[in-house]
Design an enzyme around this catalytic site. Structure first.
Site, PDB file in Angstrom:
ATOM      1  N   GLY A  48       0.754  -1.262  -0.479  1.00 15.51           N
ATOM      2  CA  GLY A  48       0.015   0.191  -0.290  1.00 15.51           C
ATOM      3  C   GLY A  48       0.993   0.916   0.016  1.00 15.51           C
ATOM      4  O   GLY A  48       1.912   1.009   0.782  1.00 15.51           O
ATOM      5  N   ARG A  85      10.409  -1.391  -4.810  1.00 18.00           N
ATOM      6  CA  ARG A  85       9.702  -1.902  -5.878  1.00 18.00           C
ATOM      7  C   ARG A  85       9.346  -0.356  -6.149  1.00 18.00           C
ATOM      8  O   ARG A  85      10.100   0.311  -5.927  1.00 18.00           O
ATOM      9  CB  ARG A  85       8.211  -1.791  -5.203  1.00 18.00           C
ATOM     10  CG  ARG A  85       7.693  -2.867  -4.715  1.00 18.00           C
ATOM     11  CD  ARG A  85       6.330  -3.835  -3.712  1.00 18.00           C
ATOM     12  NE  ARG A  85       5.684  -4.009  -5.099  1.00 18.00           N
ATOM     13  CZ  ARG A  85       3.985  -3.876  -4.462  1.00 18.00           C
ATOM     14  NH1 ARG A  85       3.395  -3.220  -3.255  1.00 18.00           N
ATOM     15  NH2 ARG A  85       3.085  -3.637  -5.243  1.00 18.00           N
ATOM     16  N   GLN A 190      -6.146  -8.363  -2.735  1.00 17.41           N
ATOM     17  CA  GLN A 190      -6.372  -7.716  -1.771  1.00 17.41           C
ATOM     18  C   GLN A 190      -7.381  -6.740  -1.723  1.00 17.41           C
ATOM     19  O   GLN A 190      -7.490  -6.743  -0.112  1.00 17.41           O
ATOM     20  CB  GLN A 190      -4.982  -6.216  -2.571  1.00 17.41           C
ATOM     21  CG  GLN A 190      -3.680  -6.259  -2.086  1.00 17.41           C
ATOM     22  CD  GLN A 190      -3.298  -6.553  -3.705  1.00 17.41           C
ATOM     23  OE1 GLN A 190      -4.042  -7.558  -4.664  1.00 17.41           O
ATOM     24  NE2 GLN A 190      -1.834  -6.896  -3.571  1.00 17.41           N
ATOM     25  N   ASP A 231      -1.007   5.099  -6.430  1.00 15.85           N
ATOM     26  CA  ASP A 231       0.391   4.512  -5.846  1.00 15.85           C
ATOM     27  C   ASP A 231       0.853   5.691  -6.303  1.00 15.85           C
ATOM     28  O   ASP A 231       2.058   6.649  -5.567  1.00 15.85           O
ATOM     29  CB  ASP A 231       1.190   3.314  -6.896  1.00 15.85           C
ATOM     30  CG  ASP A 231       0.183   2.427  -5.829  1.00 15.85           C
ATOM     31  OD1 ASP A 231      -1.230   1.905  -5.821  1.00 15.85           O
ATOM     32  OD2 ASP A 231       1.291   1.603  -4.772  1.00 15.85           O
ATOM     33  N   ASN A 241      -2.888   3.206 -10.153  1.00 19.17           N
ATOM     34  CA  ASN A 241      -2.942   3.203  -8.883  1.00 19.17           C
ATOM     35  C   ASN A 241      -3.356   1.406  -9.357  1.00 19.17           C
ATOM     36  O   ASN A 241      -2.619   0.566 -10.929  1.00 19.17           O
ATOM     37  CB  ASN A 241      -4.206   3.228  -8.907  1.00 19.17           C
ATOM     38  CG  ASN A 241      -4.534   2.807  -7.395  1.00 19.17           C
ATOM     39  OD1 ASN A 241      -3.998   2.824  -7.060  1.00 19.17           O
ATOM     40  ND2 ASN A 241      -6.035   1.830  -7.262  1.00 19.17           N
ATOM     41  N   LYS A 242      -3.170   0.087  -8.990  1.00 20.03           N
ATOM     42  CA  LYS A 242      -3.686  -1.162  -8.462  1.00 20.03           C
ATOM     43  C   LYS A 242      -4.228  -1.480 -10.017  1.00 20.03           C
ATOM     44  O   LYS A 242      -5.756  -0.872 -10.587  1.00 20.03           O
ATOM     45  CB  LYS A 242      -4.240  -1.930  -7.929  1.00 20.03           C
ATOM     46  CG  LYS A 242      -4.671  -3.476  -7.020  1.00 20.03           C
ATOM     47  CD  LYS A 242      -3.103  -4.166  -8.019  1.00 20.03           C
ATOM     48  CE  LYS A 242      -2.684  -3.647  -6.657  1.00 20.03           C
ATOM     49  NZ  LYS A 242      -0.808  -4.153  -6.790  1.00 20.03           N
TER      50      LYS A 242
END
Ligand code: MRU
Length: 341
Positions: A48, A85, A190, A231, A241-242
């Site tokens: 996250g 990451r 998630q 993100d 984002n995801k």
């Protein structure tokens, strides 16, 4: 204030709940070195975007604790942590900000104190900013709203009340929310594992759905707003984002449903002018063909497994931050949030 903390400072170590094992097992891990932290980040035991910022800052305290605490070794640690990451900007910026604070202090014992204090302040700031963001976001929702969210953006992702989930929680507490829809978020689930764990505790009426059911749910008129986290937000408002977020935004636009990003201003990267410059993490193909010990695809089959996608700014109705709500044109409104850059 959120009573649960997914990452705890226990000088000379940090402790974190292993998010790969949730919701079935609540196992805490002790992290004593930068290497152990990097492993935990890569494996998504800690994850996250805002929580990765906390991990980045706390990692610098571990670096000073286990190394010589000199300028060169701390700079190397910040670079190593920041590159663990690539997509969430706050991992690198959290480590870099801690480094900057440490370099102001010459004495090595005082430097160690400074880094632990910095990490502690970082956590407190996250809790405070999340609350401000959540209150601003909840005001955007119409009374009785049903909201769809993606991935996990609650306490497990930020260390505070959360970003998109924070908005949803405050909207629920203020009587604005009627229902909360959460995607399962393939391939690492998630939504199904972490958001479901958090929403059960919050007691909000909610439904989990396969990612593939989101389009028909929106088309049926059952969703009044889609809210996700971020993100990294480029200076023009394009938002990483995801993976799957872009699809949700596109479908929401097709049906006239507002799509909101909820993220702290620390997620904005003014050095990234457009979304195409945001580095997107590609993950192990094996994550697509199975989960944990269960394999459902034949061994050796290839897979396309980006962890994130980029939603163009034109599909985003507003970006909700702790410093205010930004609307298009984002290249003007985002710098105005903090008087930045
Ligand atoms: O790969 P993850 O689980 O770290 O991805 C997390 C997300 O994409 C979240 O939506 C994002 O970091 C925002 S968290 C408030």
């Amino acid at each position: 204030v959120e009573p649960f903390a997914p990452l705890v400072l226990q000088r000379p170590v940090i402790r974190l709940i292993d998010q790969t094992l949730l919701p079935h097992e609540e196992r805490w891990r002790t992290i004593s070195t930068v290497g152990e932290l990097q492993e935990a980040i890569r494996a998504l035991r800690v994850r996250g975007a805002p929580l990765l910022g906390i991990a980045g800052a706390a990692g610098m305290a571990l670096a000073a604790e286990t190394g010589d605490g000199g300028n060169a070794s701390l700079a190397r640690a910040a670079a190593a942590i920041g590159s663990t990451r690539p997509t969430a900007v706050e991992l690198a910026s959290g480590a870099a900000a801690a480094l900057e604070a440490a370099l102001e202090v010459a004495d090595s014992a005082a430097r160690l104190d400074c880094l632990w204090a910095f990490a502690s302040r970082y956590i407190a700031r996250r809790i405070e900013e999340d609350l401000r963001l959540a209150r601003l976001g909840a005001e955007l929702l119409p009374p009785g709203a049903a909201v769809l969210t993606h991935c996990n953006t609650g306490v497990l992702a930020t260390g505070g009340i959360g970003t998109a989930l924070g908005v949803i929680r405050v909207a629920w507490e203020s009587g604005r929310l009627s229902h909360w829809y959460a995607t399962e978020t393939r391939p690492l689930l998630q939504g199904a594992r972490l958001t479901a764990w958090e929403l059960r505790q919050a007691g909000i009426p909610s439904s989990l759905l396969p990612d593939t059911a989101a389009a028909s749910l929106i088309a049926a008129g059952n969703v009044h707003a889609v809210i996700t986290g971020a993100d990294r937000i480029a200076a023009n408002g394009d938002t990483a984002n995801k993976v799957g977020t872009y699809g949700l935004a596109a479908v929401a636009a097709r049906h006239g449903v507002p799509f909101y990003i909820a993220a702290p201003t620390s997620t904005i990267d003014f050095a990234c002018f457009v979304g195409a410059s945001i580095p997107i993490e590609m993950r192990d193909p094996a994550e697509v063909g199975g989960f944990a010990e269960v394999r459902w695809s034949p061994a050796g089959v290839g897979a396309y497994n980006p962890a994130f996608d980029v939603t163009p700014a034109g599909l985003i109705a507003a970006i909700i931050t702790e410093a205010g709500v930004a609307a298009a044109p984002y290249s003007v409104s985002l710098p105005g949030l903090r008087g930045m850059p």
